[in-house]
Design a protein around this motif. Structure first.
Motif, PDB file in Angstrom:
ATOM      1  N   ALA A 259      34.796 -54.051  76.499  1.00 27.22           N
ATOM      2  CA  ALA A 259      35.332 -54.391  75.188  1.00 27.22           C
ATOM      3  C   ALA A 259      35.842 -53.140  74.480  1.00 27.22           C
ATOM      4  N   MET A 260      35.035 -52.091  74.444  1.00 25.63           N
ATOM      5  CA  MET A 260      35.420 -50.872  73.743  1.00 25.63           C
ATOM      6  C   MET A 260      36.666 -50.238  74.361  1.00 25.63           C
ATOM      7  N   THR A 261      36.711 -50.185  75.700  1.00 28.03           N
ATOM      8  CA  THR A 261      37.791 -49.444  76.340  1.00 28.03           C
ATOM      9  C   THR A 261      39.114 -50.195  76.333  1.00 28.03           C
ATOM     10  N   MET A 262      39.088 -51.517  76.319  1.00 33.04           N
ATOM     11  CA  MET A 262      40.334 -52.251  76.484  1.00 33.04           C
ATOM     12  C   MET A 262      40.931 -52.779  75.188  1.00 33.04           C
ATOM     13  N   ALA A 263      40.079 -53.080  74.222  1.00 29.80           N
ATOM     14  CA  ALA A 263      40.532 -53.916  73.113  1.00 29.80           C
ATOM     15  C   ALA A 263      41.350 -53.178  72.070  1.00 29.80           C
TER      16      ALA A 263
ATOM     17  N   GLU B 176      30.454 -62.579  64.381  1.00 38.56           N
ATOM     18  CA  GLU B 176      29.659 -61.641  63.598  1.00 38.56           C
ATOM     19  C   GLU B 176      30.555 -60.610  62.928  1.00 38.56           C
ATOM     20  N   GLN B 177      31.532 -60.123  63.673  1.00 44.65           N
ATOM     21  CA  GLN B 177      32.439 -59.126  63.119  1.00 44.65           C
ATOM     22  C   GLN B 177      33.703 -59.056  63.960  1.00 44.65           C
ATOM     23  N   VAL B 178      34.803 -58.786  63.291  1.00 40.26           N
ATOM     24  CA  VAL B 178      36.074 -58.589  63.976  1.00 40.26           C
ATOM     25  C   VAL B 178      36.595 -57.229  63.564  1.00 40.26           C
ATOM     26  N   GLY B 179      37.055 -56.446  64.512  1.00 45.11           N
ATOM     27  CA  GLY B 179      37.616 -55.151  64.140  1.00 45.11           C
ATOM     28  C   GLY B 179      38.016 -54.356  65.352  1.00 45.11           C
ATOM     29  N   SER B 180      38.634 -53.200  65.100  1.00 44.15           N
ATOM     30  CA  SER B 180      39.008 -52.332  66.213  1.00 44.15           C
ATOM     31  C   SER B 180      37.734 -51.731  66.787  1.00 44.15           C
ATOM     32  N   PRO B 181      37.788 -51.241  68.030  1.00 40.81           N
ATOM     33  CA  PRO B 181      36.583 -50.671  68.633  1.00 40.81           C
ATOM     34  C   PRO B 181      35.939 -49.605  67.738  1.00 40.81           C
ATOM     35  N   LEU B 182      36.750 -48.731  67.151  1.00 36.72           N
ATOM     36  CA  LEU B 182      36.157 -47.668  66.336  1.00 36.72           C
ATOM     37  C   LEU B 182      35.580 -48.189  65.023  1.00 36.72           C
ATOM     38  N   GLU B 183      36.238 -49.189  64.463  1.00 40.73           N
ATOM     39  CA  GLU B 183      35.672 -49.795  63.242  1.00 40.73           C
ATOM     40  C   GLU B 183      34.280 -50.339  63.520  1.00 40.73           C
TER      41      GLU B 183
ATOM     42  N   ASN C 240      31.914 -47.393  64.091  1.00 39.23           N
ATOM     43  CA  ASN C 240      31.598 -46.590  62.912  1.00 39.23           C
ATOM     44  C   ASN C 240      30.938 -47.384  61.806  1.00 39.23           C
ATOM     45  N   SER C 241      31.363 -48.637  61.625  1.00 41.90           N
ATOM     46  CA  SER C 241      30.724 -49.390  60.553  1.00 41.90           C
ATOM     47  C   SER C 241      30.418 -50.819  60.979  1.00 41.90           C
ATOM     48  N   PRO C 242      29.404 -50.977  61.801  1.00 43.45           N
ATOM     49  CA  PRO C 242      28.971 -52.327  62.157  1.00 43.45           C
ATOM     50  C   PRO C 242      28.454 -53.036  60.915  1.00 43.45           C
TER      51      PRO C 242
ATOM     52  N   VAL D   6      25.563 -56.467  65.516  1.00 47.54           N
ATOM     53  CA  VAL D   6      26.737 -55.739  65.998  1.00 47.54           C
ATOM     54  C   VAL D   6      26.364 -54.288  66.274  1.00 47.54           C
ATOM     55  N   ALA D   7      25.543 -53.721  65.394  1.00 47.24           N
ATOM     56  CA  ALA D   7      25.127 -52.328  65.566  1.00 47.24           C
ATOM     57  C   ALA D   7      24.439 -52.141  66.909  1.00 47.24           C
TER      58      ALA D   7
END
Ligand code: ATP
Ligand code: MG
Lengths: 278, 335
Positions: free
Chosen positions: B197-201, B213-220, B223-225, B230-231
């Motif tokens: 998920a982190m590498t492709m999305a 639970e949460q939608v966002g870019s990998p870094l979002e 950095n802020s689960p 999600v954390a």
């Protein structure tokens, strides 16, 4: 170790022996039948002439010349072939729907279809005869025989096809849907090629069942649509003196199906075991 | 072309609601990854978009058009299944050509496209084999080939790499990402592997029990689960979560510190602990430290050449700027 070896020697002898005995017991009446068909009616009733007789083809030529064998055989072929085809035409989509798009009722529908086989045929003999003769006017037609043979076999056809289709992974059909295929395409392009062996076994068994069916074919026909079953039935003289003739007719009736079965042994085994043998 | 919208979509199997009302917007050309633990409804959601599953209520909208009642074959999407789902009775060539043949394309054009796809996927040597004669990786390529030949509006992948070995998985992961960059087609990718998920999305959708639970870019997400689930789910090794006294000191019910945001020292620090197992990866060392304030050992990502004795006393100090605070409901908050 010793026990294992002992057991395997036992089973090496026991099982083949049992198989041979069973085969002989099952085969003997047929052997007898074929033998008798080459005897004169006079020889046929004398047990001391079991092996000592002058073989004759008289019964066979008599059957062809005087009893119109080919017409009965033709009727058997036509009705069995078409009944099998129609049973598959109805059965394939039906089993397909139940295997790949089941609802809560699917199990019940399957059981209900099987339960129709539990109805004694004799119970509906009168309405069937009356309605087809006096009401629909299709008594003694090939059409009627085809329809009846098809309906009688449909539950088995659907059950067999259903069990074959169940073996096909659902994803393959779903892949077909994603690749833009409609329902007919799924059946034609994916289901039939994949289940070809199962469908062929089903067709073969259905054909044999149709060919051998005697209850309805004898009772719903007189001359025009009469099949080989009727021919045998017609030669069952009440005096019981024409064993040679009867045997010849019977041999000629079961001959084609035995030959067919011989050539399709593999398919038949697969069919009869409902795909359990890979 | 290729935007997908889910509006109040729900799905129940019998009486069990697998997807409670759910809304999601997928932009054209995005690489969206659905990630979550097993049984959380990722596949179900994907199948709802594909049309292989009927929605119980709500709407599925593709390119502004309501396709809720449209059959899968008419939605213009391509899917790659976890089990590959190749047609076993057809050669590789016929498998790849199948969707084109079904759309009634000209045979010459079909040949051209199949050749292009098989070249880009290194399948030229296998075109006349049946799927049964291929390895898992090759089968997966064929499945991808079958999906790309017809230029779908979007690709749907359901854990396509989970049957492959680790090395192959990394390779295919890159290939799929590369494919996405080149084609720019919308892709929805289901996995339970957060590294994938982190590498492709471009956008990760974290699911739990059918809820987003949460939608966002990998870094979002990193950095802020938005909550403890999600954390704990995003990032590897997992974030350390502490509650009780240790957390109260930082004015929170629960605090979270990622292994890479803990510094380790044998002289001084905020938390005193005892060294447990150390995992040496070469590039990093993961040190598991037993600490009174936490029921589970804390994981620390330390230097690759750090050598610590099992049972030695150490001190850990969290990086305050990278500390995550959660309230009693597990929701993240800032001071
Ligand atoms: N056909 C079905 N009938 C009943 N329940 C189902 C059906 N399909 C899925 N479910 C249930 O729906 C839930 C979600 O299933 P789903 O397959 O979407 O999970 P998933 O997130 O893809 O899990 P995994 O990572 O294991 O593939 C599960 O609890 C499952 O038991
Ligand atoms: Mg799944």
């Amino acid at each position: 170790m010793a026990i294992v070896a002992e057991q395997s020697r036992f089973s090496r002898i026991f099982w083949p022996t049992l198989a041979w005995i069973t085969a002989i017991v099952v085969f003997f009446p047929i052997f007898w039948l074929v033998f008798t068909s080459f005897k004169t009616d006079a020889d046929a009733v004398k047990p001391e002439f079991l092996f000592k007789f002058t073989p004759t083809l008289e019964n066979y030529s008599n059957m062809v010349d005087n009893y119109d064998y080919w017409r009965f055989a033709g009727n058997s072929i036509i009705t069995s072939v078409f009944a099998t085809i129609f049973a598959l035409v109805v059965g394939v989509p039906c089993a397909y729907a139940m295997a790949f798009d089941p609802t809560r009722a699917t199990k019940d529908v399957l059981m209900w279809m099987l339960s129709t086989k539990m109805l004694p045929a004799a119970a509906v003999l009168y309405p069937m005869t009356f309605l087809t003769k006096n009401f629909l006017g299709i008594y003694d037609t090939k059409f009627l025989v085809i329809v009846v043979l098809m309906l009688v076999n449909l539950p088995i056809v659907i059950w067999m096809l259903f069990s074959y289709f169940k073996e096909i992974p659902k994803e393959i059909i779903e892949a077909g849907k994603m690749d833009g295929v409609d329902t007919w395409g799924e059946i034609k392009e994916i289901l039939i090629p994949l289940a070809w062996g199962g469908i062929a076994s089903t067709a073969l068994l259905t054909f044999i069942f149709c060919w051998n069916e005697a209850y309805w074919t004898v009772r719903l026909t007189t001359t025009d649509a009469a099949t080989l079953s009727s021919l045998i039935e017609g030669n069952r003289a009440p005096e019981g003196l024409f064993f040679g003739r009867l045997s010849a007719v019977s041999t000629a009736a079961i001959g084609p199906i035995v030959v067919l079965g011989w050539f399709c042994q593999k398919q038949l085994v697969r069919g009869l075991t409902f795909g359990a043998v890979k | 072309m290729g935007s997908i919208k889910l509006k109040n979509v729900t799905k129940s199997f019998g009486d069990t609601e697998v997807i409670p009302p759910l809304n999601l917007d997928i932009e054209e050309g995005e690489f969206v990854v659905f990630v979550g633990p097993s049984g959380c409804g990722k596949s179900t959601l994907l199948r709802l978009i594909a049309g292989l599953e009927n929605t119980t209520s709500g709407e599925v909208i593709i390119d502004g058009e309501d396709v809720t009642e449209v059959t899968p074959s008419k939605r213009g999407l391509a899917m790659v299944f976890q089990t590959y789902a190749l047609y076993p009775h057809m050669t590789v060539r016929k498998n790849i050509a199948f969707p084109l043949r079904m759309s009634g394309m000209d045979p010459a054009e079909i040949d051209k496209r199949v050749a292009a796809a098989s070249t880009s996927l290194n399948l030229n040597d296998y075109l006349d084999r049946k799927p049964g004669q291929l390895s898992g990786g090759q089968r997966q390529r064929v499945a991808i080939g079958r999906a790309i030949v017809r230029d779908p509006l979007a690709f749907l992948f359901d854990e396509p790499l989970s049957n492959l070995d680790a090395a192959l998985r990394v390779g295919m992961r890159l290939e799929i990402s590369e494919m996405h960059k080149q084609m720019g087609t919308t892709m929805i990718y289901v996995t339970h592997d957060q590294v994938e998920a982190m590498t492709m999305a471009d956008k990760i959708v974290v699911l739990q029990s059918g809820r987003i639970e949460q939608v966002g870019s990998p870094l979002e997400l990193y950095n802020s689960p938005c909550n403890t689930f999600v954390a704990g789910f995003i990032g590897s090794p997992k974030m350390n979560l502490l509650s009780g006294k240790a957390a109260e000191k930082y004015n929170a019910h629960t605090i979270g510190v990622r292994p890479e945001h803990l510094s380790i020292s044998d002289v001084k620090g905020d938390w005193e602990g005892v060294v447990g197992v150390s995992e040496h990866l070469g590039s990093d060392t993961f040190v598991h430290v037993h600490f009174d304030g936490s029921s589970e050992p804390l994981t620390v990502r330390a230097d690759g050449d750090l050598e610590l004795e099992y049972g030695a006393k150490v001190y850990l100090t969290p990086d305050l700027k990278k500390l995550h605070r959660f309230d009693e409901n597990g929701r993240a908050f800032k001071l």
